[in-house]
Design a protein around this motif. Structure first.
Motif, PDB file in Angstrom:
ATOM      1  N   UNK A   1       0.837  -1.208   0.000  1.00 43.24           N
ATOM      2  CA  UNK A   1       0.000   0.000   0.000  1.00 43.24           C
ATOM      3  C   UNK A   1       0.866   1.251   0.000  1.00 43.24           C
ATOM      4  N   UNK A   2       1.974   1.196   0.768  1.00 43.14           N
ATOM      5  CA  UNK A   2       2.872   2.358   0.818  1.00 43.14           C
ATOM      6  C   UNK A   2       3.505   2.614  -0.551  1.00 43.14           C
ATOM      7  N   UNK A   3       3.920   1.541  -1.232  1.00 43.48           N
ATOM      8  CA  UNK A   3       4.521   1.801  -2.551  1.00 43.48           C
ATOM      9  C   UNK A   3       3.479   2.319  -3.542  1.00 43.48           C
ATOM     10  N   UNK A   4       2.244   1.831  -3.417  1.00 39.72           N
ATOM     11  CA  UNK A   4       1.167   2.372  -4.254  1.00 39.72           C
ATOM     12  C   UNK A   4       0.936   3.853  -3.970  1.00 39.72           C
ATOM     13  N   UNK A   5       0.891   4.164  -2.697  1.00 38.28           N
ATOM     14  CA  UNK A   5       0.643   5.556  -2.293  1.00 38.28           C
ATOM     15  C   UNK A   5       1.746   6.484  -2.803  1.00 38.28           C
ATOM     16  N   UNK A   6       2.984   5.976  -2.723  1.00 35.95           N
ATOM     17  CA  UNK A   6       4.131   6.764  -3.186  1.00 35.95           C
ATOM     18  C   UNK A   6       3.935   7.160  -4.645  1.00 35.95           C
ATOM     19  N   UNK A   7       3.532   6.204  -5.452  1.00 36.92           N
ATOM     20  CA  UNK A   7       3.307   6.464  -6.886  1.00 36.92           C
ATOM     21  C   UNK A   7       2.148   7.432  -7.081  1.00 36.92           C
ATOM     22  N   UNK A   8       1.072   7.213  -6.344  1.00 38.91           N
ATOM     23  CA  UNK A   8      -0.119   8.051  -6.516  1.00 38.91           C
ATOM     24  C   UNK A   8       0.135   9.499  -6.083  1.00 38.91           C
ATOM     25  N   UNK A   9       0.904   9.665  -5.015  1.00 42.53           N
ATOM     26  CA  UNK A   9       1.182  11.011  -4.504  1.00 42.53           C
ATOM     27  C   UNK A   9       1.907  11.877  -5.534  1.00 42.53           C
ATOM     28  N   UNK A  10       2.697  11.226  -6.391  1.00 41.37           N
ATOM     29  CA  UNK A  10       3.387  11.975  -7.446  1.00 41.37           C
ATOM     30  C   UNK A  10       2.374  12.703  -8.342  1.00 41.37           C
ATOM     31  N   UNK A  11       1.185  12.131  -8.464  1.00 44.84           N
ATOM     32  CA  UNK A  11       0.124  12.754  -9.281  1.00 44.84           C
ATOM     33  C   UNK A  11      -0.944  13.375  -8.384  1.00 44.84           C
ATOM     34  N   UNK A  12      -0.587  13.609  -7.132  1.00 48.51           N
ATOM     35  CA  UNK A  12      -1.534  14.206  -6.189  1.00 48.51           C
ATOM     36  C   UNK A  12      -2.784  13.371  -5.950  1.00 48.51           C
ATOM     37  N   UNK A  13      -2.625  12.060  -6.044  1.00 53.06           N
ATOM     38  CA  UNK A  13      -3.759  11.170  -5.795  1.00 53.06           C
ATOM     39  C   UNK A  13      -3.536  10.423  -4.482  1.00 53.06           C
ATOM     40  N   UNK A  14      -4.566   9.707  -4.039  1.00 55.68           N
ATOM     41  CA  UNK A  14      -4.526   9.101  -2.716  1.00 55.68           C
ATOM     42  C   UNK A  14      -5.020   7.655  -2.685  1.00 55.68           C
ATOM     43  N   UNK A  15      -4.728   6.996  -1.581  1.00 54.47           N
ATOM     44  CA  UNK A  15      -5.391   5.711  -1.291  1.00 54.47           C
ATOM     45  C   UNK A  15      -6.318   5.949  -0.100  1.00 54.47           C
ATOM     46  N   UNK A  16      -7.579   5.612  -0.279  1.00 46.83           N
ATOM     47  CA  UNK A  16      -8.569   5.785   0.786  1.00 46.83           C
ATOM     48  C   UNK A  16      -9.026   4.398   1.239  1.00 46.83           C
ATOM     49  N   UNK A  17      -8.954   4.155   2.531  1.00 45.40           N
ATOM     50  CA  UNK A  17      -9.343   2.845   3.054  1.00 45.40           C
ATOM     51  C   UNK A  17     -10.710   2.934   3.725  1.00 45.40           C
ATOM     52  N   UNK A  18     -11.604   1.995   3.384  1.00 44.58           N
ATOM     53  CA  UNK A  18     -12.906   1.966   4.067  1.00 44.58           C
ATOM     54  C   UNK A  18     -13.217   0.547   4.535  1.00 44.58           C
ATOM     55  N   UNK A  19     -14.122   0.459   5.484  1.00 41.36           N
ATOM     56  CA  UNK A  19     -14.568  -0.848   6.004  1.00 41.36           C
ATOM     57  C   UNK A  19     -13.430  -1.731   6.518  1.00 41.36           C
ATOM     58  N   UNK A  20     -12.412  -1.102   7.066  1.00 41.65           N
ATOM     59  CA  UNK A  20     -11.258  -1.879   7.539  1.00 41.65           C
ATOM     60  C   UNK A  20     -11.603  -2.559   8.862  1.00 41.65           C
ATOM     61  N   UNK A  21     -11.307  -3.842   8.948  1.00 40.28           N
ATOM     62  CA  UNK A  21     -11.627  -4.588  10.163  1.00 40.28           C
ATOM     63  C   UNK A  21     -10.721  -4.144  11.319  1.00 40.28           C
ATOM     64  N   UNK A  22     -11.222  -4.250  12.544  1.00 37.33           N
ATOM     65  CA  UNK A  22     -10.483  -3.748  13.710  1.00 37.33           C
ATOM     66  C   UNK A  22      -9.056  -4.305  13.842  1.00 37.33           C
ATOM     67  N   UNK A  23      -8.893  -5.599  13.548  1.00 35.23           N
ATOM     68  CA  UNK A  23      -7.548  -6.171  13.691  1.00 35.23           C
ATOM     69  C   UNK A  23      -6.556  -5.523  12.724  1.00 35.23           C
ATOM     70  N   UNK A  24      -7.037  -5.148  11.545  1.00 37.77           N
ATOM     71  CA  UNK A  24      -6.157  -4.528  10.555  1.00 37.77           C
ATOM     72  C   UNK A  24      -5.974  -3.043  10.875  1.00 37.77           C
ATOM     73  N   UNK A  25      -7.043  -2.417  11.328  1.00 39.85           N
ATOM     74  CA  UNK A  25      -6.970  -1.023  11.760  1.00 39.85           C
ATOM     75  C   UNK A  25      -5.891  -0.842  12.820  1.00 39.85           C
ATOM     76  N   UNK A  26      -5.811  -1.821  13.704  1.00 42.88           N
ATOM     77  CA  UNK A  26      -4.818  -1.780  14.775  1.00 42.88           C
ATOM     78  C   UNK A  26      -3.398  -1.644  14.217  1.00 42.88           C
ATOM     79  N   UNK A  27      -3.137  -2.337  13.116  1.00 41.91           N
ATOM     80  CA  UNK A  27      -1.810  -2.266  12.489  1.00 41.91           C
ATOM     81  C   UNK A  27      -1.504  -0.857  11.998  1.00 41.91           C
ATOM     82  N   UNK A  28      -2.508  -0.193  11.438  1.00 42.69           N
ATOM     83  CA  UNK A  28      -2.316   1.175  10.954  1.00 42.69           C
ATOM     84  C   UNK A  28      -2.045   2.106  12.130  1.00 42.69           C
ATOM     85  N   UNK A  29      -2.732   1.884  13.247  1.00 39.85           N
ATOM     86  CA  UNK A  29      -2.513   2.710  14.437  1.00 39.85           C
ATOM     87  C   UNK A  29      -1.099   2.523  14.971  1.00 39.85           C
TER      88      UNK A  29
END
Ligand SMILES: Nc1ncnc2c1ncn2[C@@H]1O[C@H](COP(=O)(O)OP(=O)(O)O)[C@@H](O)[C@H]1O
Ligand SMILES: Nc1ncnc2c1ncn2[C@@H]1O[C@H](COP(=O)(O)OP(=O)(O)O)[C@@H](O)[C@H]1O
Lengths: 139, 105, 139, 105
Positions: free
Chosen positions: D65-93
């Protein structure tokens, strides 16, 4: 779908647990996970899980003061499992059950029915139950 | 996992209804045995085992049912199994115990 | 409800897998099964599973030509886990992440956040990551 | 388990919708990386990752996801995450990546 392809012939996974009733559930889950990773279908996964658990059950019935060593050998289209322990009294299959209340070979009966090949070996005082399950390759 | 056993006496039908929830294996079967034998000692009537919530059973579980059946048969009573899941049903087929117990759909 | 009571202090469970990406799912299931048997709650089981899987992931990133040995030591109210392999380059935690795109310590960051104690040891050329998780006993 | 990835281009909103079903771990993340980077190469627009069917993700998935975001940011675009399960959300925190990605309920 990213799924298992068993290019890795001869991979070995080992699990050692104390011969205690409470850890048989760990063996069941590990066995299921391996069988599932290799590509067995749901019924075959269940067969493998049940057979390995029955082997552990036979050992644990002889007392809880030892370890059980389980080896999973993953071949191209075969899963070889060996279950071994020092105090392992392997049941003998009894085909003539005259009295339904008096047969003592439930575990080995189940194992032999579910696996493709079963052998009981003994070397250096360690008894080892070897079982084999073939992966049915769909065309 | 583990095992939780619900039991209930049905007065109208004069039967025990036994609902094991979870797994009956070498770890949980001693407590399953205690419950079954206690029921039979309390009242020797037919036992209906509802397998709805029973997801796993091993040879030790079969052994417990066999000892229960042995006691019940002395009084001409039975163990009747219903709602048994296919994986457990397979064990009864393999061992020939499908001819010993009454198994209903 | 028949559930775990850890009278059996000092029980050891061992799992050995080839250092291959496809077997990390086996490690996850085995770890969950053990943590669950010991009585950890759902979130703690997940923490343990994730941490052990990340340790394996670090090892597998260094190549797939070795084994990973995982030891679970079950004490009264503690689970000690060690994950070891010969070619194990353990990440060092980097607290100063200036550039979000340039931090190479995701795994160890995750492991240290989820476990109660983490140490990386090396002896005889074998690197060993030791982790500990306490069982919170409810009164 | 394993991983199955559904992707779809939403013309009206001009976004990619990405639905990984299953587990993203060291075994499945190479194929997840291929799919994500291919999407971004095809059209550099915002990517909405719907985590409804994503039950597990590890550090290698975060890395993708980070490498995707890196590429997208070059064009001012983003990755938006929705419906993320709590166990995975914890990793982002834990990793602080919750401040790097846009995470919606
Ligand atoms: N095929 C069978 N049919 C009917 N009853 C059986 C059969 N196999 C075993 N039993 C009964 O099941 C009980 C438990 O058997 P088993 O688990 O094999 O041995 P053990 O009693 O040593 O644990 C025994 O009491 C035996 O009478
Ligand atoms: N805390 C963090 N915040 C933001 N980005 C990170 C963080 N940690 C790692 N990254 C990024 O995630 C990617 C993968 O990291 P990691 O899995 O740790 O290392 P590797 O690239 O060796 O697999 C890297 O490209 C890195 O830039």
């Amino acid at each position: 779908m990213v799924e298992a392809a068993n290019q890795n012939k001869g991979d070995i996974i080992k699990l050692t647990i104390p011969a205690m009733a409470e850890y048989v559930s760990v063996v069941r889950l590990t066995s299921s996970a391996i069988a599932s990773r290799i590509g067995f279908d749901i019924e075959e996964i269940e067969d493998i899980k049940v057979a390995i658990a029955e082997a552990c059950t036979m050992i644990i019935k002889n007392g809880e003061k030892q370890n059980i060593d389980i080896n999973f050998e993953i071949l191209a289209d075969i899963l070889n499992i060996s279950v071994q322990a020092k105090y392992f009294v392997c049941q003998e299959r009894d085909n003539k059950v005259f009295d339904v209340y008096d047969n003592k070979s439930l575990s080995i009966l189940i194992i032999e029915s579910l696996m493709d090949k079963v052998e009981c070996e003994s070397c250096d005082g360690i008894v080892c139950l070897k079982m084999m399950k073939k992966l049915r390759v769909d065309v | 996992m583990g095992l939780e056993v619900k039991k209930e006496f049905d007065k109208n039908k004069n039967v025990w209804i036994l609902k094991p929830m979870g797994e009956i294996d070498i770890y949980t079967s001693p407590s399953f045995r205690d419950i079954l034998l206690e029921m039979i000692n309390e009242k020797s009537v037919d036992v209906i085992l509802d397998g709805e919530g029973l997801i796993y059973m091993d040879s030790t579980g079969l052994g417990v049912l066999i000892s229960g059946l042995k006691k019940l048969r002395e009084k001409d009573k039975n163990i009747i199994l219903t709602n048994i899941k296919p994986n457990i049903n397979k064990l009864f087929d393999i061992t020939g115990l499908n001819k010993v117990f009454i198994i209903k759909e």
